[in-house]
Scaffold this active site. Structure first.
Site, PDB file in Angstrom:
ATOM      1  N   GLU A 120      -4.191   3.578 -62.895  1.00  0.00           N
ATOM      2  CA  GLU A 120      -5.126   3.005 -61.938  1.00  0.00           C
ATOM      3  C   GLU A 120      -4.458   2.515 -60.649  1.00  0.00           C
ATOM      4  O   GLU A 120      -4.983   1.646 -59.956  1.00  0.00           O
ATOM      5  CB  GLU A 120      -5.911   1.870 -62.590  1.00  0.00           C
ATOM      6  CG  GLU A 120      -6.852   2.350 -63.677  1.00  0.00           C
ATOM      7  CD  GLU A 120      -7.810   1.267 -64.112  1.00  0.00           C
ATOM      8  OE1 GLU A 120      -9.013   1.421 -63.860  1.00  0.00           O
ATOM      9  OE2 GLU A 120      -7.353   0.260 -64.699  1.00  0.00           O
ATOM     10  N   HIS A 150      -5.075  -6.455 -60.295  1.00  0.00           N
ATOM     11  CA  HIS A 150      -6.156  -5.916 -61.138  1.00  0.00           C
ATOM     12  C   HIS A 150      -5.954  -6.432 -62.546  1.00  0.00           C
ATOM     13  O   HIS A 150      -4.862  -6.303 -63.120  1.00  0.00           O
ATOM     14  CB  HIS A 150      -6.156  -4.399 -61.146  1.00  0.00           C
ATOM     15  CG  HIS A 150      -7.068  -3.818 -62.182  1.00  0.00           C
ATOM     16  ND1 HIS A 150      -8.427  -4.042 -62.186  1.00  0.00           N
ATOM     17  CD2 HIS A 150      -6.809  -3.057 -63.287  1.00  0.00           C
ATOM     18  CE1 HIS A 150      -8.971  -3.434 -63.232  1.00  0.00           C
ATOM     19  NE2 HIS A 150      -8.011  -2.837 -63.914  1.00  0.00           N
TER      20      HIS A 150
END
Length: 242
Positions: free
Chosen positions: A79, A98
């Site tokens: 990601e 994140h």
């Protein structure tokens, strides 16, 4: 260790950030933090695919504007596009976190908005929109695994400091590594307090936008205080573990 387009101070802060966020249980075996390069702003630095609590300077990688590793064949985070596309869309952002922060998850799967309930979470006055991945890709695994999804997430974030991700977690941004870490920790804490307040007699008195703006500015002026403490605690714990 591979030479990175980043100062020694930024490298040290980025390693500390991973440790601090793991120590505060904002990150566990999953999640990641990155920093825009302070020498090549079109690039960013983040760890190879590794549990955040284990990150060292030797684990850091340099990625280009398309979120692809430069001169590094080690496995990167799937990601990483979250980070690259936010840096592309928001030139003022210098760090991104994140996480799958547990208290935040309910606000991404319900109609209840995450709003600032106390001054440490005041930066949430700008909003915490929810990214719905199904609007971009009906068949999905909830992961931001390519640039189009990263671009869509950055679009949902807009000018806010935090974006929630349905059934997934959150992403926060900051003008520095310490600020992004501060916001990740206090987004989790604000969510926890809001959930507690929702069990009490209401309505909840949230911070006004004006209070949010003023408190955000005030907190920005004190970031060195918690950062110094957190960094020392995280690195001291690392030395003890050795």
């Amino acid at each position: 260790m591979r030479k990175l387009a980043a100062s020694r101070g930024l490298i040290e802060d980025l390693v500390a950030a991973s440790r601090v966020l793991a120590m505060h249980e904002v990150l566990d075996a999953y999640g990641h933090v990155s920093a825009r390069s302070d020498r090549r702003p079109e690039r960013f630095i983040m760890s190879r695919s590794l549990a955040p609590a284990l990150v060292t300077a030797a684990d850091l990688m340099e990625l280009d504007a398309d979120s692809e590793p430069l001169r590094d064949k080690r496995k990167g985070f799937l990601e990483r596009y979250i980070h690259g596309e936010i840096y592309r869309a928001r030139p003022e952002v210098m760090a991104v976190v994140h996480s799958h922060s547990a208290s935040v998850i309910p606000f991404g799967v319900s109609r209840t908005r995450l709003r600032p309930v106390y001054h440490m979470g005041s930066f949430l006055w700008s909003g915490a929109p929810v990214f719905e991945i199904r609007k971009e890709r009906e068949a999905n695994d909830l992961l931001i695994r390519d640039r189009p999804l990263g671009k869509a997430l950055a679009g949902s974030l807009g000018a806010c400091t935090c974006v929630l991700m349905r059934g997934h977690g959150m992403t926060v941004v900051g003008n520095s590594v310490p600020e992004a870490v501060f916001r990740a920790i206090y987004t989790e804490m604000n969510a926890r307090l809001q959930l507690q307040a929702m069990r009490l007699e209401g309505p909840i008195e949230f911070l006004s936008d004006e209070e949010g703006r003023r408190s955000t500015a005030a907190n920005r002026g004190t970031l060195e205080r918690p950062w110094e403490l957190w960094k020392k605690q995280a690195l001291s714990r690392d030395r003890k573990d050795r």
